[in-house]
Design an enzyme around this catalytic site. Structure first.
Site, PDB file in Angstrom:
ATOM      1  CE  LYS A 107      -3.710  -0.001   2.122  1.00 10.86           C
ATOM      2  NZ  LYS A 107      -4.856   0.238   1.153  1.00 10.86           N
ATOM      3  CB  THR A 109      -0.702   4.344   3.568  1.00  6.68           C
ATOM      4  OG1 THR A 109      -1.862   4.875   2.928  1.00  6.68           O
ATOM      5  CG2 THR A 109      -0.500   4.896   4.745  1.00  6.68           C
ATOM      6  CE1 TYR A 110       2.250   1.067   8.034  1.00  7.26           C
ATOM      7  CE2 TYR A 110       0.623  -0.116   6.697  1.00  7.26           C
ATOM      8  CZ  TYR A 110       0.868   0.406   7.809  1.00  7.26           C
ATOM      9  OH  TYR A 110       0.186   0.281   8.986  1.00  7.26           O
ATOM     10  CB  ALA A 111       4.966   2.784  -0.770  1.00  5.59           C
ATOM     11  NE  ARG A 112       1.618   7.579  -1.230  1.00  2.00           N
ATOM     12  CZ  ARG A 112       1.184   8.717  -2.153  1.00  2.00           C
ATOM     13  NH1 ARG A 112       1.452   9.851  -2.085  1.00  2.00           N
ATOM     14  NH2 ARG A 112       0.523   8.278  -3.249  1.00  2.00           N
ATOM     15  CD  GLU A 133      10.785  -8.490   3.843  1.00  3.33           C
ATOM     16  OE1 GLU A 133      11.386  -7.733   4.358  1.00  3.33           O
ATOM     17  OE2 GLU A 133      10.309  -8.176   2.675  1.00  3.33           O
ATOM     18  CD  GLN A 152      -5.387  -3.212  -4.666  1.00  7.28           C
ATOM     19  OE1 GLN A 152      -4.574  -2.833  -5.644  1.00  7.28           O
ATOM     20  NE2 GLN A 152      -6.577  -2.654  -4.554  1.00  7.28           N
ATOM     21  CE1 TYR A 166       3.261 -23.427  -3.143  1.00 12.30           C
ATOM     22  CE2 TYR A 166       1.819 -24.428  -1.747  1.00 12.30           C
ATOM     23  CZ  TYR A 166       2.879 -23.884  -2.054  1.00 12.30           C
ATOM     24  OH  TYR A 166       3.820 -23.676  -0.872  1.00 12.30           O
ATOM     25  CD  GLN A 176       1.738 -19.589   4.949  1.00 15.63           C
ATOM     26  OE1 GLN A 176       3.152 -20.245   4.984  1.00 15.63           O
ATOM     27  NE2 GLN A 176       1.774 -18.665   4.467  1.00 15.63           N
TER      28      GLN A 176
END
Length: 184
Positions: A107, A109-112, A133, A152, A166, A176
């Site tokens: 997202k 918001t976090y990348a900025r 991660e 996203q 898979y 998991q």
């Protein structure tokens, strides 16, 4: 291969359990947004974190991973040390159809803020909680919030079914349930 719209995502979640729990629409207002969007689904992180630390001066080896490299934290917020990372998991459980591949992007918001979310593709036939991660690329501690959006998921439908999915090859991360460390 085409990207799937909100209508398809909603139907697959409600009729086939593709995303559980499923939030129909975007939740905003004082939180990092999450839920259904036009061409994707914004996932949330649970309150379980594994914060990387090098207190044991370990060498990171994906073939022989030392779980002592992490400190377990259960909290509503997580402080990621400078130039470090944390592993966490989604609140949502996914069941990916055999003809679908999902790609996850962080997202803005976090990348900025210098925080990068990294997730490998959700392969056809995979199911489980997603281990994410999150890297703090800054020289300062950084905060992330449990029960709020982190990335996203985009859904791509293949033109034909794969010969081997898979679940057919008993993938090592199939089903998991918690934050999952590297497996060989």
């Amino acid at each position: 291969m085409s990207i799937k719209a909100d209508r398809w995502i909603k139907r697959m979640a409600q009729e086939h359990g593709m995303i559980e729990p499923f939030v129909d629409g975007q939740v905003r207002g004082g939180v990092v947004s999450y839920g259904l969007s036009s061409y994707g689904y914004d996932i949330r992180i649970a309150d379980e974190f594994k914060i990387f630390t090098n207190v044991n001066s370990a060498i990171i080896d994906p073939k022989n991973f030392d779980p002592r490299s992490f400190v377990d934290v259960k909290a509503d917020v997580c402080i990621i040390p400078p130039n470090s990372f944390v592993l966490c998991r989604t609140i949502e459980y996914f069941r990916i159809p055999r003809n679908v591949l999902c790609v996850c992007v962080g997202k803005s918001t976090y990348a900025r803020c210098g925080l990068i979310a990294n997730v490998t593709p959700f392969e056809p036939g995979w199911e489980g909680y997603v281990t994410i991660e999150i890297s703090n690329t800054t020289p300062l501690p950084a905060k992330i919030y449990a029960n709020e959006g982190i990335a996203q998921v985009l859904f791509f439908e293949g033109d034909e079914l794969p010969d081997v999915a898979y679940d057919d090859r008993s993938g090592k991360y199939q089903g998991q349930t918690g934050v999952t460390l590297p497996r060989i």
